[in-house]
Enzyme design. Sequence first.
Site, PDB file in Angstrom:
ATOM      1  CG  ASP A  25     -10.675   2.865   4.534  1.00 21.89           C
ATOM      2  OD1 ASP A  25      -9.856   2.167   5.165  1.00 21.89           O
ATOM      3  OD2 ASP A  25     -10.442   4.047   4.211  1.00 21.89           O
ATOM      4  CE  LYS A  50      -3.769   2.518   1.618  1.00 25.45           C
ATOM      5  NZ  LYS A  50      -4.215   2.344   2.985  1.00 25.45           N
TER       6      LYS A  50
HETATM    7 ZN   LIG Z   1      -7.734   2.551   4.320  1.00 26.58          ZN
END
Ligand SMILES: [Zn+2]
Length: 426
Positions: A333, A202
């Site tokens: 998320d 990420k």
């Molecule tokens: Zn996130």
Amino acid sequence: MITGPTNEATAAPASAVPLLFHNGLLIDGRGGEPVRDGAVLVEDGLVRWAGPGAERPELPAGTREMDVRGDAILPGFIDCHVHMAAPGGALDHAQLGAMPRSLRTFLSAPRMRQTLFAGVTTARDLGGADAGHRKAVDDGLLVGPRLLVAIAMLSPTGGHGDFRAGTDDGVTDPTMSRLADGVDDCRRAVRDLLRKGADCIKVAATGGVWSPTDQPDDDGFLEDEIRTITEIAAGHRGKRVAAHAQGRGGILNAVRGGVASVEHGYEIDDEAIDLMLERGTFLVPTLTTANTDPDPLKAASWAYAKKKHWQAVARRHIPHAIERGVRVAMGTDCGIAEHGTNLRELAYLVESGMTPMGAILAGTSEAAELLGLAHEIGTLEPGKRADLVIARGNPLTDIASLGKPENVLLVAKDGVPYKDTDGLAA
Ligand SMILES: [Zn+2]
């Protein structure tokens, strides 16, 4: 009634007998017409056969037959963006940073169970969960979705992963993010995450809502830094990079740098859409989080203001990207949003212009494509892992029903039923 191992169990039960789920509305994740009176045969943790009940093959000896009474049979869902180590609600980095690491890990355990029970059988954790989380699930020590972990987000100094609030005090919490600047430093940082067992990487391509000193349209890593990271990850068994990218400039840097997915993408525009269509880059719009109103009592005032502004930006831009046919994979998320209602995302995708079937594919076969696991998961086809969900009613006529965990009646992973509300497999 709930069957399957609890979090106290030390090993997952073997699915000793073949299972036949029949009399269901089969939505197999391939996008064709749903099959009434559909059935799925599971053996040795794999799908052996799926199709109309009338055409089913001879059953292996000892098969347990389960009548799902017209409810939907779907592939297990895939959430491409979670944070098991974050509590959900509002993110307080100071509070998280002050917590002993072991406690943070223990607190992840019930969230992982909740996520599986919401219908998610595979999840990609984009920061906060290390390789031990994945192994604990794989070894049957914890009940949760199969995990792919990024371990920690890579971020430039002052970027989305730098939580030092504009002072020189303290250090950035290494369990959530690692700072790196410049191509050389990015090389070292990404190799270190791969050494620690990262399944994916990420990167912060823009600032964000929950970081104190930047804005969602500030650039994060530049294109050369992102390209370096994607090249190194690709050289490690084709591992893929997800970019936190909210403002348009950072979205373009991320796509040009070769990431597999743009996370959030709130200010996506036609230039980025063209490039993403050309390259097959996925958008993971995390609408669950975008649509969750910040709690003014929990969120810092600066975060509250940013959140309200960028919610409106997302509502203007995401539907256009969907209309233009950008590939979308489901990601919530959760960890920023509340854990355990992951499939609410499907209704948000439909509100943004997808068909119910399109949303289901975004949460199954398309998500599997993004994760590079389409040969194993995402559809109910012979030879795939037997990850499946039985859900009340017809999600094609009521997509929001999937977002309520009480309508997710059974969840099986690798052929093992973990949640089984009606005791079908008991
Ligand atoms: Zn996130």
